[in-house]
Motif scaffolding. Structure first.
Motif, mmCIF file in Angstrom:
data_model
loop_
_atom_site.group_PDB
_atom_site.id
_atom_site.type_symbol
_atom_site.label_atom_id
_atom_site.label_comp_id
_atom_site.label_asym_id
_atom_site.label_seq_id
_atom_site.Cartn_x
_atom_site.Cartn_y
_atom_site.Cartn_z
ATOM 1 N N ASP A 1 -6.413 59.434 -26.649
ATOM 2 C CA ASP A 1 -7.778 58.932 -26.853
ATOM 3 C C ASP A 1 -7.905 57.464 -26.478
ATOM 4 O OD1 ASP A 1 -8.618 61.439 -27.843
ATOM 5 O OD2 ASP A 1 -7.790 60.951 -29.817
ATOM 6 N N GLY A 2 -7.328 57.101 -25.340
ATOM 7 C CA GLY A 2 -7.471 55.753 -24.817
ATOM 8 C C GLY A 2 -6.615 54.705 -25.487
ATOM 9 N N THR A 3 -5.623 55.128 -26.253
ATOM 10 C CA THR A 3 -4.733 54.189 -26.922
ATOM 11 C C THR A 3 -3.287 54.516 -26.585
ATOM 12 O OG1 THR A 3 -6.265 53.921 -28.769
ATOM 13 C CG2 THR A 3 -3.993 53.261 -29.154
ATOM 14 N N ALA A 4 -2.499 53.489 -26.253
ATOM 15 C CA ALA A 4 -1.059 53.678 -26.055
ATOM 16 C C ALA A 4 -0.423 53.777 -27.435
ATOM 17 C CB ALA A 4 -0.474 52.520 -25.269
ATOM 18 N N THR A 5 0.011 54.976 -27.806
ATOM 19 C CA THR A 5 0.456 55.225 -29.175
ATOM 20 C C THR A 5 1.956 55.127 -29.363
ATOM 21 O OG1 THR A 5 0.564 57.614 -28.749
ATOM 22 C CG2 THR A 5 -1.505 56.729 -29.644
ATOM 23 N N ASP A 6 2.741 55.409 -28.298
ATOM 24 C CA ASP A 6 4.196 55.448 -28.445
ATOM 25 C C ASP A 6 4.872 55.014 -27.152
ATOM 26 O OD1 ASP A 6 4.574 56.929 -31.154
ATOM 27 O OD2 ASP A 6 3.210 58.233 -30.034
ATOM 28 N N THR A 7 6.051 54.403 -27.291
ATOM 29 C CA THR A 7 6.962 54.175 -26.174
ATOM 30 C C THR A 7 8.248 54.922 -26.502
ATOM 31 O OG1 THR A 7 6.025 52.003 -25.680
ATOM 32 C CG2 THR A 7 8.221 52.464 -24.813
ATOM 33 N N VAL A 8 8.665 55.820 -25.600
ATOM 34 C CA VAL A 8 9.786 56.718 -25.887
ATOM 35 C C VAL A 8 10.753 56.751 -24.716
ATOM 36 C CG1 VAL A 8 8.435 58.160 -27.455
ATOM 37 C CG2 VAL A 8 8.481 58.711 -25.014
ATOM 38 N N ALA A 9 11.985 57.209 -25.000
ATOM 39 C CA ALA A 9 13.034 57.241 -23.981
ATOM 40 C C ALA A 9 12.926 58.451 -23.066
ATOM 41 C CB ALA A 9 14.405 57.216 -24.649
ATOM 42 N N ASP A 10 12.336 59.538 -23.540
ATOM 43 C CA ASP A 10 12.058 60.681 -22.672
ATOM 44 C C ASP A 10 10.843 61.410 -23.234
ATOM 45 O OD1 ASP A 10 12.739 63.283 -24.134
ATOM 46 O OD2 ASP A 10 14.607 62.180 -24.395
ATOM 47 N N ASP B 1 14.030 61.031 -16.475
ATOM 48 C CA ASP B 1 14.708 60.147 -15.524
ATOM 49 C C ASP B 1 14.111 58.756 -15.404
ATOM 50 O OD1 ASP B 1 16.412 62.200 -15.131
ATOM 51 O OD2 ASP B 1 15.846 62.632 -13.068
ATOM 52 N N VAL B 2 13.264 58.367 -16.344
ATOM 53 C CA VAL B 2 12.679 57.024 -16.412
ATOM 54 C C VAL B 2 13.215 56.351 -17.675
ATOM 55 C CG1 VAL B 2 10.493 55.780 -16.749
ATOM 56 C CG2 VAL B 2 10.622 57.676 -15.117
ATOM 57 N N PRO B 3 13.562 55.054 -17.619
ATOM 58 C CA PRO B 3 14.152 54.407 -18.802
ATOM 59 C C PRO B 3 13.246 54.368 -20.021
ATOM 60 C CG PRO B 3 14.555 53.099 -16.839
ATOM 61 C CD PRO B 3 13.588 54.169 -16.443
ATOM 62 N N ALA B 4 11.924 54.295 -19.812
ATOM 63 C CA ALA B 4 10.989 54.262 -20.942
ATOM 64 C C ALA B 4 9.624 54.764 -20.484
ATOM 65 C CB ALA B 4 10.867 52.848 -21.512
ATOM 66 N N TYR B 5 8.992 55.544 -21.349
ATOM 67 C CA TYR B 5 7.673 56.123 -21.077
ATOM 68 C C TYR B 5 6.676 55.643 -22.134
ATOM 69 C CZ TYR B 5 10.370 59.719 -18.492
ATOM 70 O OH TYR B 5 11.228 60.396 -17.655
ATOM 71 N N ARG B 6 5.393 55.723 -21.775
ATOM 72 C CA ARG B 6 4.332 55.464 -22.744
ATOM 73 C C ARG B 6 3.472 56.717 -22.908
ATOM 74 N NH1 ARG B 6 1.802 49.347 -22.147
ATOM 75 N NH2 ARG B 6 3.519 48.299 -23.216
ATOM 76 N N ILE B 7 3.072 56.977 -24.152
ATOM 77 C CA ILE B 7 2.194 58.090 -24.474
ATOM 78 C C ILE B 7 0.822 57.522 -24.829
ATOM 79 C CG2 ILE B 7 1.871 60.132 -25.918
ATOM 80 C CD1 ILE B 7 4.464 60.153 -24.253
ATOM 81 N N TYR B 8 -0.232 58.146 -24.306
ATOM 82 C CA TYR B 8 -1.601 57.716 -24.560
ATOM 83 C C TYR B 8 -2.381 58.859 -25.203
ATOM 84 C CZ TYR B 8 -0.384 54.080 -21.193
ATOM 85 O OH TYR B 8 0.236 53.053 -20.533
ATOM 86 N N ALA C 1 -2.246 61.315 -21.958
ATOM 87 C CA ALA C 1 -1.587 60.959 -20.700
ATOM 88 C C ALA C 1 -0.199 60.428 -21.010
ATOM 89 C CB ALA C 1 -2.391 59.910 -19.937
ATOM 90 N N ILE C 2 0.650 60.457 -19.998
ATOM 91 C CA ILE C 2 1.986 59.868 -20.055
ATOM 92 C C ILE C 2 2.138 58.984 -18.829
ATOM 93 C CG2 ILE C 2 4.485 60.312 -20.052
ATOM 94 C CD1 ILE C 2 3.848 63.119 -21.164
ATOM 95 N N THR C 3 2.742 57.815 -18.996
ATOM 96 C CA THR C 3 3.102 56.969 -17.857
ATOM 97 C C THR C 3 4.509 56.417 -18.091
ATOM 98 O OG1 THR C 3 2.357 54.834 -18.773
ATOM 99 C CG2 THR C 3 0.690 56.214 -17.695
ATOM 100 N N HIS C 4 5.044 55.765 -17.074
ATOM 101 C CA HIS C 4 6.230 54.939 -17.280
ATOM 102 C C HIS C 4 5.826 53.726 -18.117
ATOM 103 C CE1 HIS C 4 4.066 52.926 -14.114
ATOM 104 N NE2 HIS C 4 4.806 51.841 -14.296
ATOM 105 N N SER C 5 6.761 53.124 -18.812
ATOM 106 C CA SER C 5 6.514 51.843 -19.461
ATOM 107 C C SER C 5 6.558 50.756 -18.378
ATOM 108 C CB SER C 5 7.583 51.570 -20.524
ATOM 109 O OG SER C 5 7.305 50.388 -21.225
ATOM 110 N N PRO C 6 5.671 49.757 -18.409
ATOM 111 C CA PRO C 6 5.622 48.766 -17.331
ATOM 112 C C PRO C 6 6.992 48.185 -16.990
ATOM 113 C CG PRO C 6 3.762 48.463 -18.782
ATOM 114 C CD PRO C 6 4.624 49.509 -19.425
ATOM 115 N N GLY C 7 7.322 48.236 -15.693
ATOM 116 C CA GLY C 7 8.594 47.713 -15.212
ATOM 117 C C GLY C 7 9.735 48.707 -15.255
ATOM 118 N N HIS C 8 9.550 49.839 -15.928
ATOM 119 C CA HIS C 8 10.597 50.862 -16.079
ATOM 120 C C HIS C 8 10.227 52.035 -15.180
ATOM 121 C CE1 HIS C 8 10.754 48.321 -19.623
ATOM 122 N NE2 HIS C 8 11.953 48.770 -19.904
ATOM 123 N N MET C 9 10.668 51.960 -13.930
ATOM 124 C CA MET C 9 10.156 52.843 -12.897
ATOM 125 C C MET C 9 11.044 54.074 -12.686
ATOM 126 S SD MET C 9 7.944 50.516 -12.521
ATOM 127 C CE MET C 9 6.916 51.428 -11.395
#
Length: 267
Positions: free
Chosen positions: A97-106, A88-95, A246-254
């Motif tokens: 070992d301390g690196t943001a490796t992917d931005t995905v839609a779900d 339910d978030v427009p874009a997520y980030r996958i981390y 870790a997983i987070t939202h992509s900045p601004g995509h809440m």
């Protein structure tokens, strides 16, 4: 007209979440479903959750904690009844070992039974109150993501996490700065009053026109840049702390919740 382009300030939280779930909403959520709380997400393995909880408690300004899920749960009734945290978030980030490796839609394919979701307050929430009071919010007027910057302001280390504050910026003229401070002070659970105004160099920002996250916005000669603690702070902390996953939202995509803004106002 696509579902994404038809979303606006009058859209319901359910409509915004459904558009994200269907892959139709891909952009930032600022200005959508006005009057409802938007949240930052930090999703960690249960083994890291207690430490991150202590970090949030030690740094409530950038990490105002609104809800925590049960391990493995993709729902959180404190936020919404029909919620799927993984979609339910427009874009997520996958981390990793301390690196943001992917931005995905779900993140359904990344989901694990040990993942705990932290929902943190977001300054997009108080933007509705600013606009209702007649103040113009520059990045919304310009159709851009809010500009966000890494700073030299150190956070309080706790739970194995540490790093520096990230801030969001909105420019106002002097009279409107005073009003913006008054309004946002009412919302401590979504970062509250600004942490700095004026000279960005005093908090380690060298290029106002080149944000670390989000988009640049125009700042007029008679305007003062005003900086609020930002929910992207934990994302930088995950990188600085070298968290394994870790997983987070992509900045601004809440994540847009069903919680009315007024429920978080102190007065």
């Amino acid at each position: 007209m696509s579902a994404s382009s038809s979303l606006n300030a009058q859209s319901t939280p359910t409509a915004v979440r459904q558009a994200a779930r269907d892959g139709l909403l891909k952009g930032p959520t600022s200005g959508l479903a006005s009057g409802y709380v938007q949240v930052n997400l930090v999703i960690l393995p249960e083994s890291e959750a207690a430490g991150f909880l202590r970090f949030c408690q030690a740094n409530p300004k950038p990490c105002p904690l609104l809800a925590v899920s049960e391990p493995g749960a993709r729902t959180c009734h404190a936020l919404a009844n029909d919620l799927d945290i993984a979609r339910d978030v427009p874009a997520y980030r996958i981390y990793r070992d301390g690196t943001a490796t992917d931005t995905v839609a779900d993140v359904a394919d990344y989901w694990r039974d040990d993942l705990v979701t932290f929902a943190l307050g977001c300054s997009f929430t108080f933007e509705h109150a600013l606009i209702q009071s007649g103040l113009r919010v520059r990045h919304i007027d310009q159709g851009r993501n809010v500009p966000m910057y890494q700073t030299s302001v150190a956070l309080t280390p706790a739970g194995g996490f540490s790093g520096n504050l990230v801030v969001s910026m909105r420019p106002f003229n002097a009279a409107d700065v005073i009003r913006a401070i008054q309004i946002t002070t009412r919302y401590p659970q979504v970062h509250g009053a600004p942490v700095h105004l004026g000279n960005p160099g005093l908090i380690g920002i060298s290029e106002l026109h080149a944000p670390d996250y989000g988009d640049p916005v125009s700042v007029q000669d008679d305007e003062i840049p005003v900086f609020w603690a930002c929910g992207v702070t934990p994302q930088q902390v995950l990188i600085d702390s070298g968290v394994s996953f870790a997983i987070t939202h992509s900045p601004g995509h809440m994540l847009v919740t069903d919680i009315p803004d007024r429920d978080l106002a102190l007065f």
